[in-house]
Write an enzyme that holds these catalytic residues in place. Structure first.
Site, PDB file in Angstrom:
ATOM      1  N   CYS A  28     -10.653  -2.802  20.661  1.00 54.01           N
ATOM      2  CA  CYS A  28     -11.108  -3.519  19.462  1.00 54.01           C
ATOM      3  C   CYS A  28     -12.630  -3.598  19.442  1.00 54.01           C
ATOM      4  O   CYS A  28     -13.236  -4.064  20.414  1.00 54.01           O
ATOM      5  CB  CYS A  28     -10.514  -4.921  19.460  1.00 54.01           C
ATOM      6  N   CYS A  77      -5.476  -4.816  17.109  1.00 57.60           N
ATOM      7  CA  CYS A  77      -6.016  -5.572  18.235  1.00 57.60           C
ATOM      8  C   CYS A  77      -4.995  -6.673  18.513  1.00 57.60           C
ATOM      9  O   CYS A  77      -4.744  -7.510  17.660  1.00 57.60           O
ATOM     10  CB  CYS A  77      -7.371  -6.176  17.841  1.00 57.60           C
ATOM     11  N   LYS A  91       0.155   8.454 -22.083  1.00 55.75           N
ATOM     12  CA  LYS A  91       1.030   9.058 -21.081  1.00 55.75           C
ATOM     13  C   LYS A  91       1.043   8.099 -19.894  1.00 55.75           C
ATOM     14  O   LYS A  91       0.030   7.933 -19.200  1.00 55.75           O
ATOM     15  CB  LYS A  91       0.510  10.431 -20.675  1.00 55.75           C
ATOM     16  N   LYS A 107      -4.368  15.583 -20.265  1.00 58.33           N
ATOM     17  CA  LYS A 107      -4.587  14.673 -19.140  1.00 58.33           C
ATOM     18  C   LYS A 107      -6.063  14.322 -18.986  1.00 58.33           C
ATOM     19  O   LYS A 107      -6.937  15.157 -19.154  1.00 58.33           O
ATOM     20  CB  LYS A 107      -4.050  15.300 -17.847  1.00 58.33           C
ATOM     21  N   CYS A 126      -9.161 -12.955  19.189  1.00 59.92           N
ATOM     22  CA  CYS A 126     -10.257 -12.068  18.781  1.00 59.92           C
ATOM     23  C   CYS A 126     -11.106 -12.782  17.723  1.00 59.92           C
ATOM     24  O   CYS A 126     -10.577 -13.275  16.723  1.00 59.92           O
ATOM     25  CB  CYS A 126      -9.660 -10.773  18.210  1.00 59.92           C
ATOM     26  N   ASP A 144       1.678   6.607 -16.331  1.00 59.66           N
ATOM     27  CA  ASP A 144       1.771   7.188 -14.997  1.00 59.66           C
ATOM     28  C   ASP A 144       2.815   6.410 -14.201  1.00 59.66           C
ATOM     29  O   ASP A 144       2.495   5.604 -13.338  1.00 59.66           O
ATOM     30  CB  ASP A 144       0.400   7.110 -14.319  1.00 59.66           C
ATOM     31  N   GLU A 161       0.510   9.342 -28.131  1.00 61.90           N
ATOM     32  CA  GLU A 161       0.972   8.211 -27.311  1.00 61.90           C
ATOM     33  C   GLU A 161       0.261   8.213 -25.965  1.00 61.90           C
ATOM     34  O   GLU A 161      -0.123   9.269 -25.472  1.00 61.90           O
ATOM     35  CB  GLU A 161       2.477   8.352 -27.013  1.00 61.90           C
ATOM     36  N   TYR A 173       9.886   4.902 -24.832  1.00 60.96           N
ATOM     37  CA  TYR A 173       9.198   5.600 -25.925  1.00 60.96           C
ATOM     38  C   TYR A 173      10.042   6.659 -26.612  1.00 60.96           C
ATOM     39  O   TYR A 173       9.579   7.296 -27.552  1.00 60.96           O
ATOM     40  CB  TYR A 173       7.895   6.238 -25.426  1.00 60.96           C
ATOM     41  N   CYS A 223     -13.683  -7.420  20.081  1.00 62.63           N
ATOM     42  CA  CYS A 223     -13.472  -8.176  21.322  1.00 62.63           C
ATOM     43  C   CYS A 223     -13.188  -7.296  22.538  1.00 62.63           C
ATOM     44  O   CYS A 223     -13.054  -7.804  23.648  1.00 62.63           O
ATOM     45  CB  CYS A 223     -12.355  -9.196  21.134  1.00 62.63           C
TER      46      CYS A 223
END
Ligand code: IVH
Length: 684
Positions: A416, A434, A119, A322, A439, A121, A117, A232, A419
């Protein structure tokens, strides 16, 4: 390692593994990749076997002997009828074959049949159905007892409140059904984008976000993120026979009860066939709706499973193989700063190009200042990259062995880069921003977003054109698009007469774009296209939305009044329009002749689909899926991917699948195309 240094190493590893268990299971915020965690845990388990005396001296309690604990503050706990175990895992084909050899020895036979099957996550849950009704959803917890997350699980559309009556396998009196809660990639991206715009910390992958969501204490908030589930397995079951006698019988049984099941699983005679199935899964899993991090190989026969037994932590009859996420090392040439539409400063790793899982990667996000400091990432470092959740490339760690004295810590800018305005960090946010609304980069991004295909969709107003108009100073806001003058546009180049006329026509035409496009285009944090559609149905105009109060979104006890709009979105909208400039923009747009088209609904006559939810299945005789969706949405209805009791209609064509069965089981009305067209308001 000798027996002298083993006790210290065992103690160190136990502390480390316990810490990462806590970060992963309880806080859904892992700091290291799965492979690295598995490696630490493996080293610990090996040392404990090799030096049993040292292991004992370090204490009886080791994380290798228990499952990670996900129980969190604020939930009632509930004891599982049958414990939820973990799985032993490996990254090696040889070890998978060794698992088979062990079972052959243990069971005294060679002819072992397996099920392979995916797996998933996600986050493990156990659902209890009593007399066919869902009474409880509980997380794995410490394996013995978990958190009761029933209210949150009930927001999952594809999860039936009642099991379907199946002729072949009647629902048991009491049954624990096991599976995983997950988020689709698309939903993961949608939510993270909203968080980024709001300056909040991003979730690293769909698994963490799903886990974080299922553990929210605010069910409205959970409902505004679309969790999914796949099932499952079966835990306790009364009468026991109702669970069947093979693993391979589960999908049909669970499906017969109306539950969402794995997209695919394989039966295999012997380990060679099982290994072939694992590899086939690896080739196909990209197309699955959920992220998978491996394959689970399980003995098929329950009689043999019982004979094989279990350890304190995991069954002996199953093994997870895995898939290691591919990694690559490369050099970090520089860190640059990207300024977003809402002013958030995002550090970006500029990398020496490297191939990772088939694509060349030269940039990766570093998320924020804290993340750089935590990983101690320095310009000039050699870093390892991985596709996070197999999606976006992420910098996992620094290879310290290759660090040179020239690698200096990165100093985050205090102003920033676009600007020069000093940056700020707002309370509760991880991002630096900023604060200058004017800007130039923010202006460009806001206007680009407004004009983009996903929003008002103005043909001819692509990114380069927007940038040119902003550069000239003619456009400072979305409203300025509607103030553009022909003579200005003509001055942009030679022979631009035709394209200028086309652009002006597209701008003029866009004034009557659908309302949700304008709502999305305003760039309210957390409001993506889906929320904008929900808001358009409810408010039917920009002014109404701009003057809405929190009470218009949330009713008594803060219950959500608008489907899909939870507290975070509601608050973001109200905060947005509390800023005078955002209200002014709406007023200006309307004064300039913008007349957004509200979804055809109550106002369009008796045939409205306002508040109706459709599920499409099979091929229709004349309409494509996209066309049918557009017609439903235009009439105020919604389209959903899965059938539940809340579904108003299932629109079914030829070769309709399980959704049709489910609709029949739940008594949801089923329409063919002709009947559907009759529901729609007359064209025009
Ligand atoms: S069987 C007693 N099958 O992986 C064994 N688990 O790492 C029960 N998982 O706790 C688990 N996909 O949450 C099984 N097809 C699958 C799975 C699966 C994902 C999860 C499950 C388990 C964890 C172990």
């Amino acid at each position: 390692m000798d027996s002298g240094s083993a006790p210290q190493r065992i103690a160190d590893l136990r502390t480390q593994v316990a810490r990462h268990d806590e970060l992963y299971h309880r806080r859904a915020k892992p700091e290291i990749a799965d492979v690295d965690y598995d490696r630490l845990k493996r080293e610990l388990a090996d040392l404990e076997t090799q030096f049993p005396a040292a292991a004992l001296a370090a204490g009886a309690d080791s994380p290798t002997a228990r499952v990670g604990d996900d129980r969190a503050e604020g939930f009632q706990t509930y004891r599982h009828r049958q414990a939820m175990q973990s799985l032993d895992n490996t990254y090696s084909e040889a070890e998978l074959r060794e698992f088979h050899a062990r079972l052959v020895r243990l069971l005294g036979r060679e002819d072992l049949a397996y099920v392979v099957e995916p797996k998933i996550d996600g986050l493990a849950v156990s659902l209890t159905y009593e007399q066919g009704r869902l009474v409880r959803a509980v997380t794995r917890g410490n394996g013995v007892e978990g958190d009761d997350v029933t209210a949150n699980a009930r927001t999952i559309h594809s999860l039936p409140a009642e099991l379907k009556k199946s002729k072949t396998a009647p629902a048991p009196d009491i049954v624990e059904i096991r599976g995983e809660v997950y988020l689709t990639l698309a939903e993961f991206r949608r939510i993270n984008q909203g968080r980024e715009e709001a300056g909040l910390e991003l979730y690293a992958n769909p698994r963490n976000l799903a886990a974080g969501t299922l553990k929210l204490l605010d069910t409205r908030e959970v409902a505004s993120r679309r969790l999914e589930i796949v099932l499952y397995g079966i835990g306790a079951c009364e009468p026991a026979g109702a669970a069947g006698d093979t693993q391979s019988g589960y999908p049909a049984r669970l499906h017969g009860w109306g539950l969402p099941i794995l997209e695919k699983s394989w039966t295999a005679r012997g380990i060679d066939e099982a290994w072939a199935a694992v590899q086939e899964l690896d080739r196909r899993r990209d197309a699955f709706a959920y992220a998978t991090d491996g394959a689970v190989v399980k003995l098929d026969s329950f009689a043999l499973q019982r004979e094989a037994g279990r350890t304190s932590k995991a069954p002996r009859w199953a093994m997870a193989y895995k898939f290691a996420a591919e990694r690559a090392e490369t050099k970090l040439r520089a860190i640059t700063i990207q300024v977003g539409r809402t002013g958030v400063l995002t550090p970006v790793a500029e990398l020496e190009p490297v191939v990772l899982s088939g694509t060349t990667v030269s940039r990766a996000t570093l998320h924020n200042q804290d993340e750089i400091a935590r990983k101690d990432i320095r310009v000039g470092d050699t870093v390892s990259l991985e596709k996070a959740g197999e999606v976006i490339p992420a910098v996992i760690a620094v290879n310290l062995e290759r660090r040179t004295p020239e690698c200096v810590p990165y100093v985050f800018p205090t102003s920033c880069p676009a600007c020069g305005t000093p940056v700020v960090r707002q309370e509760g946010e991880v991002a630096l921003r900023c604060p200058n609304y004017e800007c130039p980069v923010q202006v460009r991004r806001r206007v680009r977003h407004f004009a983009s295909k996903a929003c008002v969709d103005i043909d001819g107003l692509g990114e380069a054109m927007v940038d040119a108009l902003v550069e000239k100073g003619w456009v400072k806001s979305a409203a300025d698009i509607y103030r553009l003058r022909r003579e200005n546009l003509l001055s942009l180049g030679k022979d631009v007469e035709k394209s200028t006329d086309n652009l002006l026509a597209a701008i003029e035409g866009s004034k009557r774009a659908e309302l949700w496009r304008f709502i999305h285009g305003l760039g309210i944090p957390h409001v993506g296209a889906a929320s904008a559609k929900d808001l358009a149905v409810r408010f039917r105009g920009l002014e109404a939305l701009a003057s809405a109060r929190l009470e218009d979104f949330l009713g008594e006890k803060k219950a959500s009044l608008i489907e899909g709009i939870g507290g975070t979105i509601a608050q973001a909208i109200v905060t947005h329009f509390n800023q005078p400039r955002n209200r002014t923009l709406v007023e200006e747009l309307l004064a300039l002749g913008v007349a957004p088209k509200p979804p055809a609904g109550a106002a369009a006559g008796g045939a409205s689909l306002l508040g109706k939810t459709f599920v499409l299945t099979g091929a229709l005789p004349t309409l494509t899926r996209e066309e049918a969706t557009a017609r439903i949405e235009a009439a105020g209805g919604k389209v959903s991917g899965s059938v539940s009791k809340k579904t108003s209609y299932v629109l079914a064509g030829t070769e309709a699948g399980s959704k049709l069965d489910k609709a029949q089981a739940l008594g949801v009305p089923i329409l063919d195309e002709a009947a559907f067209l009759q529901l729609l308001p007359p064209a025009g």
